[in-house]
Write a protein that holds these residues in place. Structure first.
Motif, short mmCIF file in Angstrom:
data_model
loop_
_atom_site.label_atom_id
_atom_site.label_comp_id
_atom_site.label_asym_id
_atom_site.label_seq_id
_atom_site.Cartn_x
_atom_site.Cartn_y
_atom_site.Cartn_z
N GLY A 194 -21.67 19.70 -7.59
CA GLY A 194 -22.91 18.97 -7.87
C GLY A 194 -23.92 19.78 -8.65
N THR A 195 -24.10 21.03 -8.27
CA THR A 195 -25.10 21.87 -8.96
C THR A 195 -24.63 22.26 -10.36
N ARG A 196 -23.34 22.46 -10.54
CA ARG A 196 -22.84 22.80 -11.87
C ARG A 196 -22.96 21.61 -12.83
N VAL A 197 -22.66 20.42 -12.34
CA VAL A 197 -22.77 19.22 -13.16
C VAL A 197 -24.24 18.95 -13.52
N HIS A 198 -25.11 19.06 -12.53
CA HIS A 198 -26.55 18.87 -12.75
C HIS A 198 -27.06 19.85 -13.81
N HIS A 199 -26.64 21.09 -13.71
CA HIS A 199 -27.08 22.13 -14.64
C HIS A 199 -26.59 21.83 -16.06
N SER A 218 -24.29 26.87 -7.63
CA SER A 218 -23.93 27.35 -8.96
C SER A 218 -24.56 28.72 -9.21
N MET A 219 -23.75 29.73 -9.41
CA MET A 219 -24.27 31.08 -9.63
C MET A 219 -24.97 31.17 -10.99
N LYS A 220 -24.47 30.44 -11.98
CA LYS A 220 -25.11 30.47 -13.30
C LYS A 220 -26.52 29.91 -13.21
N LEU A 221 -26.69 28.81 -12.47
CA LEU A 221 -28.01 28.21 -12.29
C LEU A 221 -28.92 29.15 -11.50
N PHE A 222 -28.39 29.74 -10.45
CA PHE A 222 -29.17 30.68 -9.64
C PHE A 222 -29.63 31.87 -10.47
N GLU A 223 -28.74 32.41 -11.29
CA GLU A 223 -29.09 33.56 -12.12
C GLU A 223 -30.20 33.22 -13.12
N GLU A 224 -30.20 31.99 -13.62
CA GLU A 224 -31.26 31.58 -14.55
C GLU A 224 -32.61 31.51 -13.84
N VAL A 225 -32.61 31.03 -12.59
CA VAL A 225 -33.85 30.98 -11.81
C VAL A 225 -34.35 32.40 -11.53
N VAL A 226 -33.44 33.28 -11.20
CA VAL A 226 -33.80 34.68 -10.94
C VAL A 226 -34.42 35.30 -12.18
N LEU A 271 -28.39 39.15 -1.40
CA LEU A 271 -28.90 37.92 -1.98
C LEU A 271 -27.82 37.14 -2.74
N PHE A 272 -27.17 37.82 -3.68
CA PHE A 272 -26.18 37.12 -4.50
C PHE A 272 -24.96 36.72 -3.68
N GLY A 273 -24.60 37.54 -2.69
CA GLY A 273 -23.48 37.20 -1.83
C GLY A 273 -23.75 35.96 -1.00
N SER A 274 -24.98 35.83 -0.50
CA SER A 274 -25.35 34.67 0.32
C SER A 274 -25.32 33.40 -0.50
N VAL A 275 -25.87 33.45 -1.71
CA VAL A 275 -25.90 32.26 -2.56
C VAL A 275 -24.49 31.87 -2.99
N LYS A 276 -23.66 32.86 -3.28
CA LYS A 276 -22.28 32.58 -3.67
C LYS A 276 -21.53 31.89 -2.53
N ARG A 277 -21.73 32.37 -1.31
CA ARG A 277 -21.05 31.77 -0.15
C ARG A 277 -21.51 30.34 0.09
#
Length: 283
Positions: free
Chosen positions: A23-28, A193-201, A183-189
């Motif tokens: 869902g998050t990858r499609v939204h992104h 979407s790690m790509k979306l998270f990285e953009e927010v960071v 941080l990154f491990g928690s979000v990945k688990r």
């Protein structure tokens, strides 16, 4: 919602996690700007926890201005002053039992709600906000004898470059020393979407001029000249006891006190924390 992401330690397959990922990858991909807006609200909005501990008699409430809104402060006792810095989705209320003990032992305890936490102002929580929140508190007082911090509050305390934070001993409870890995491990688990998270960071890093790659509590702890005591439970499911053990083995100024059966939260009002505070404060 952010708690379910950051405090999710399960590595097992989970259908919900898979759906979140898709869902998050499609939204992104379809609406990147809107996806980043929603992601910021989801990932950077802590839960405003309800108070669990009664207010100690004599507690004085106050307000300190910060770049992220008004911070609610709680002061108890008289004598040398120690600042208390809570963690993600926590509040100063978690420290009330410890503050009562500190006051009875002849010290002043000053706790506060970080931006977007408790009754303080602010919409978002992140490392830059935590660090700037601590800086505002330190600016509001004349002298600081030491700092006590829990969980994410430990990372922001060690990261803080304020002279009053640098020139004092630390008592770190269940610390997050490898912040980026955690941080990154928690979000990945979580499946997000790690790509979306990285953009927010990257957006937050740019907005507050705080490059993500510079966040290194473990490395900065090595450079501290004053004593640090870590109190950490061996069975902590949210922050790594092994990292604390390694820090104590590698760093001459760091002492580790281990506990069992207290977890990540109950340890804050444990006898081990109280006893080691007194020993550290009176060195």
């Amino acid at each position: 919602m952010s708690d379910k992401i950051y405090f999710n330690t399960s590595k097992k397959f989970n259908l919900r996690r898979s759906l979140v990922n898709v869902g998050t990858r499609v939204h992104h991909k379809i609406a990147p700007k809107h996806a980043r807006k929603i992601a910021r609200q989801l990932l950077l909005t802590p839960v405003r926890s309800k108070p669990k501990n009664p207010e100690p008699k004599g507690l004085v409430k106050g307000v300190v201005k910060s770049a992220h809104g008004d911070l609610t402060t709680y002061t108890l006792g008289s004598g040398p002053l120690w600042v208390l810095n809570h963690g993600w989705s926590g509040t100063a209320n978690q420290f009330f039992p410890l503050m009562e003990f500190m006051a009875q032992s002849g010290f002043t305890a000053l706790a506060y709600d970080q931006p977007a936490h408790g009754t303080s102002g602010g919409a978002y929580g992140h490392i830059p906000a935590f660090v700037q929140g601590l800086e505002a508190i330190l600016d509001s007082v004349d002298e600081v004898d030491g700092i006590i911090a829990h969980s994410m509050g430990t990372a922001s305390t060690v990261e803080c470059k304020h002279q009053k934070a640098v020139d004092c001993p630390l008592l770190l409870i269940a610390p997050v020393l490898e912040y980026l890995e955690n941080l990154f491990g928690s979000v990945k688990r979580s499946g997000y979407s790690m790509k979306l998270f990285e953009e927010v960071v990257e957006e937050v890093s740019s907005e507050y001029h705080y490059p993500i790659h510079t966040i290194d509590p473990y490395g900065k702890l090595k450079l501290r000249a004053h004593a640090t005591v870590i109190v950490h439970d061996e069975g902590d499911r949210f922050t790594s006891f092994d990292v604390s053990k390694r820090a104590a083995g590698e760093m001459e100024k760091v002492t580790l006190v281990s506990t069992k059966g207290l977890g990540h939260g109950r340890i804050m009002k444990s006898d081990q924390v109280k006893q080691n505070f007194v020993e550290l404060a009176r060195r």
